[in-house]
Design a protein around this motif. Structure first.
Motif, short mmCIF file in Angstrom:
data_model
loop_
_atom_site.label_atom_id
_atom_site.label_comp_id
_atom_site.label_asym_id
_atom_site.label_seq_id
_atom_site.Cartn_x
_atom_site.Cartn_y
_atom_site.Cartn_z
N TYR A 40 47.28 45.45 52.70
CA TYR A 40 46.12 45.30 53.62
C TYR A 40 46.69 45.72 55.24
CZ TYR A 40 42.71 43.12 56.66
OH TYR A 40 41.90 42.84 57.88
N VAL A 41 47.80 44.94 55.57
CA VAL A 41 48.15 45.28 56.98
C VAL A 41 48.62 46.86 57.37
CG1 VAL A 41 49.96 44.67 58.80
CG2 VAL A 41 48.87 42.95 57.38
N SER A 42 49.23 47.45 56.22
CA SER A 42 49.75 48.85 56.51
C SER A 42 48.49 49.63 56.62
CB SER A 42 50.50 49.42 55.43
OG SER A 42 50.65 48.63 54.26
N GLN A 43 47.31 49.34 55.79
CA GLN A 43 46.35 50.09 55.96
C GLN A 43 45.59 49.76 57.11
OE1 GLN A 43 44.85 52.32 53.74
NE2 GLN A 43 46.12 52.10 52.00
N LEU A 44 45.49 48.68 57.59
CA LEU A 44 44.81 48.40 58.91
C LEU A 44 45.48 48.96 60.00
CD1 LEU A 44 42.65 46.60 60.08
CD2 LEU A 44 44.29 44.86 60.45
N LYS A 45 46.85 49.14 60.12
CA LYS A 45 47.63 49.88 60.92
C LYS A 45 47.27 51.44 60.89
CE LYS A 45 52.16 48.54 61.15
NZ LYS A 45 53.74 48.88 60.72
N ILE A 46 47.04 51.87 59.75
CA ILE A 46 46.65 53.28 59.71
C ILE A 46 45.46 53.49 60.36
CG2 ILE A 46 46.10 55.28 58.04
CD1 ILE A 46 48.33 53.59 56.29
N ALA A 47 44.43 52.55 60.08
CA ALA A 47 43.19 52.76 60.46
C ALA A 47 43.15 52.63 61.90
CB ALA A 47 42.28 51.56 59.83
N LEU A 48 43.92 51.70 62.69
CA LEU A 48 43.90 51.56 63.75
C LEU A 48 44.31 52.77 64.54
CD1 LEU A 48 44.92 47.71 64.41
CD2 LEU A 48 42.57 48.80 64.93
N ALA A 49 45.44 53.37 64.16
CA ALA A 49 46.24 54.57 64.34
C ALA A 49 45.04 55.66 64.54
CB ALA A 49 47.36 54.85 63.80
N SER A 50 44.37 55.77 63.36
CA SER A 50 43.34 56.75 63.32
C SER A 50 42.30 56.73 64.56
CB SER A 50 42.74 56.89 61.90
OG SER A 50 43.51 56.72 60.91
N LEU A 51 41.95 55.35 64.72
CA LEU A 51 40.74 55.24 65.39
C LEU A 51 41.20 55.53 67.12
CD1 LEU A 51 39.19 51.70 64.18
CD2 LEU A 51 38.24 54.18 64.27
N LYS A 52 42.37 55.56 67.24
CA LYS A 52 43.00 55.62 68.51
C LYS A 52 42.96 57.01 68.74
CE LYS A 52 46.05 51.97 69.95
NZ LYS A 52 47.39 51.25 70.00
N ARG A 53 43.49 57.63 67.50
CA ARG A 53 43.42 59.28 67.53
C ARG A 53 42.05 59.62 68.18
NH1 ARG A 53 47.56 59.51 63.67
NH2 ARG A 53 46.05 59.68 61.96
N MET A 54 41.30 59.34 67.15
CA MET A 54 39.79 59.80 67.27
C MET A 54 39.09 59.45 68.71
SD MET A 54 38.20 60.52 64.39
CE MET A 54 36.48 59.86 64.30
N SER A 55 39.61 58.42 69.50
CA SER A 55 39.07 58.14 70.80
C SER A 55 39.95 58.61 71.89
CB SER A 55 39.13 56.51 70.80
OG SER A 55 40.03 55.92 70.64
N GLY A 56 40.89 59.44 71.35
CA GLY A 56 41.78 60.31 72.34
C GLY A 56 42.83 59.53 73.27
N HIS A 57 43.37 58.68 72.74
CA HIS A 57 44.35 57.98 73.25
C HIS A 57 45.86 58.22 72.81
CE1 HIS A 57 41.65 55.21 75.46
NE2 HIS A 57 41.30 54.68 74.55
N SER A 58 45.69 59.29 71.97
CA SER A 58 47.14 59.68 71.44
C SER A 58 47.35 61.06 72.15
CB SER A 58 47.18 59.78 69.72
OG SER A 58 48.32 60.66 69.54
N ASP A 59 48.67 61.29 72.45
CA ASP A 59 49.01 62.58 72.90
C ASP A 59 49.66 63.37 72.06
OD1 ASP A 59 51.92 61.29 74.69
OD2 ASP A 59 51.35 61.41 72.34
N SER A 60 49.49 63.23 70.54
CA SER A 60 49.72 63.99 69.57
C SER A 60 48.81 65.17 69.08
CB SER A 60 49.94 63.27 68.35
OG SER A 60 48.91 63.04 67.76
N GLY A 61 47.43 65.03 69.62
CA GLY A 61 46.46 65.94 69.70
C GLY A 61 46.17 66.08 68.07
N GLU A 62 46.58 65.35 67.38
CA GLU A 62 46.32 65.39 65.71
C GLU A 62 44.92 64.79 65.61
OE1 GLU A 62 48.40 64.43 61.88
OE2 GLU A 62 50.02 65.21 63.33
N LEU A 63 44.00 65.23 64.94
CA LEU A 63 42.70 64.56 64.85
C LEU A 63 42.71 64.37 63.28
CD1 LEU A 63 39.99 65.92 67.07
CD2 LEU A 63 40.84 63.60 67.08
#
Ligand SMILES: [Zn+2]
Length: 82
Positions: A40-63
């Motif tokens: 559950y926690v690893s899925q949540l971690k992935i979800a939060l990372a994805s959401l951060k990427r979606m909202s443009g807070h990551s510099d990886s540029g990977e959507l």
């Protein structure tokens, strides 16, 4: 020892670093013995990372695809209802 319900409620704070050291340790101990919460926690971690990427807070540029995010959010909702 924390219960699975505690883990569910604390997961957001754990991932955003808002837990005290003692709580983090108890949290990690539970994850070591509970496969369900571990997943559950690893899925949540992935979800939060994805959401951060979606909202443009990551510099990886990977959507992340919208479908992938929706699937993860659905997974979190399903887990919370249990
Ligand atoms: Zn558990």
């Amino acid at each position: 020892m924390l219960t699975c319900k505690d883990i569910n409620e604390m997961a957001g704070d754990y991932l955003s670093g808002d837990l005290t050291v003692m709580k983090r340790i108890s949290f990690k101990l539970h994850l070591m013995v509970c496969k369900h919460c571990n997943r559950y926690v690893s899925q949540l971690k992935i979800a939060l990372a994805s959401l951060k990427r979606m909202s443009g807070h990551s510099d990886s540029g990977e959507l992340c695809s919208e479908e992938e995010v929706n699937k993860t959010l659905q997974f979190i909702r399903d887990n919370r209802e249990k």
